[in-house]
Design an enzyme around this catalytic site. Structure first.
Site, mmCIF file in Angstrom:
data_model
loop_
_atom_site.group_PDB
_atom_site.id
_atom_site.type_symbol
_atom_site.label_atom_id
_atom_site.label_comp_id
_atom_site.label_asym_id
_atom_site.label_seq_id
_atom_site.Cartn_x
_atom_site.Cartn_y
_atom_site.Cartn_z
ATOM 1 C CG LEU A 86 -1.823 -1.271 1.300
ATOM 2 C CD1 LEU A 86 -2.374 -1.468 2.705
ATOM 3 C CD2 LEU A 86 -2.949 -1.155 0.286
ATOM 4 N N PRO A 87 0.314 2.400 -0.455
ATOM 5 C CG PRO A 87 -1.074 3.979 -1.460
ATOM 6 C CD PRO A 87 -1.028 2.548 -1.038
ATOM 7 C CB THR A 116 7.879 2.337 2.367
ATOM 8 O OG1 THR A 116 8.572 1.417 1.528
ATOM 9 C CG2 THR A 116 8.897 3.149 3.155
ATOM 10 C CE LYS A 191 11.989 0.937 0.354
ATOM 11 N NZ LYS A 191 10.564 0.697 0.138
ATOM 12 C CE LYS A 260 5.025 6.620 1.402
ATOM 13 N NZ LYS A 260 5.468 5.213 1.602
#
Length: 316
Positions: A86-87, A116, A191, A260
């Site tokens: 998912l974003p 992430t 990450k 983001k």
């Protein structure tokens, strides 16, 4: 479907035999990254139950035989293990902990978050799952759409060790696995560090090549020089040849998502008491690119910002 073995309470989820090909796995978020990863699982023989808010994202998988669910909760009522790609952190929280989210399902015991979303979100979700005996596997991936298609992603994983043994047969189809520990969020920290460096490489390479072109050096020649010299990096070796020098700016990762990720990284670092001087500049460059070209633009558009400021074009 083969007979399932009895779960052991210590495992926090399905036994190794339950992850064998042929088993039904849930997948929420089958877009640009999730779609190829879900497809690789189908290639390996797994049956899928899928959900995405956009029907065009699930159509190719459904055409191959995946079952389409109406909600994340329905996915989690159809499989012992559910993956999510998912974003944004807010979407991850809604999909996992919302009223019609994975937590509302009645079957799943392991949730693998490939997104992430940052260590803060991972810790929150892991804590929220405890009341339903759900185990979070924090497993963000790096390598872009190309890596998702080819199964060459770096998969960073944090979860209880016995759960890691359970999910390895699934995650290995995505690429190389790196176990970062059993605490929620450690994989997310790894990450974010990687994504900050990837964005930083793009910013500094754009500045250097813009200067070179302004000084009369051919952009491709300069990139070739950098790539056999001490300045080589992921941007000079991959992003510039693929998306900047041709002028296509289509590497496959959006400015909005990069912005983001870097914002998350800076916020988490500051909360830890780690100064991010260079990181703050990278964040600002992404903010400018995001404002000028939009969140859906490719993050290689950072180079276009430098082209405008320097009055050059970096082509070759």
């Amino acid at each position: 479907m083969p007979r399932q073995e009895q779960r052991t309470p210590a495992s926090g989820g399905a036994t190794r035999s339950e992850t064998m090909a042929g088993e039904t796995i849930g997948f929420v978020g089958t877009g640009r990254m999730g779609g190829p990863m879900a497809g690789r699982l189908m290639d390996a023989g797994y049956s899928l139950c899928v959900y995405d808010t956009q029907s065009e994202a699930t159509n190719p998988l459904v055409a191959r035989g995946a079952r389409l669910a109406k909600s994340p909760a329905e996915v989690a009522s159809s499989a012992d293990i559910v993956l999510a790609s998912l974003p944004t952190p807010d979407i991850v929280k809604t999909v996992t902990l919302g009223p019609d989210g994975i937590i509302a399902g009645n079957r799943a015991s392991i949730v693998i978050d490939l997104s992430t979303s940052g260590p803060g979100a991972a810790k929150l979700i892991a804590e929220g799952f405890k009341s339903r005996n759900l185990t979070l596997v924090d497993a963000p991936v790096s390598g872009g759409i190309k890596g998702a298609v080819n199964g060459t992603l770096a998969v960073m994983v944090s979860c209880p060790k016995d759960t890691y043994e359970t999910v390895q047969p699934i995650l290995k189809h995505f690429g190389k696995l790196f176990y970062t520990g059993d605490k929620p969020g450690t994989a997310q920290t790894a990450k974010l560090a990687n994504n900050l460096m990837a964005a930083a490489a793009l910013v500094i390479t754009s500045e250097a090549v813009a200067m070179g072109v302004k000084g009369g050096v051919d952009a491709k020649v300069l990139i070739d020089i950098i790539n056999v010299s001490s300045g080589r990096n992921s941007a000079s070796e991959d992003k510039f040849p693929r998306a900047v020098l041709p002028g296509t700016f289509d590497f496959g990762f959006t400015t909005g998502l990069s912005y983001k990720d870097v914002r998350l990284c800076i916020d988490e670092a500051e909360a830890m008491g780690v100064p991010m001087v260079c990181g703050s500049v990278v964040r600002q460059m992404l903010a400018i690119t995001n404002a000028k070209y939009g969140a859906s633009s490719d993050f290689t558009s950072i180079a276009k910002v430098l082209e405008e400021w320097a009055g050059v074009e970096m082509r070759g």
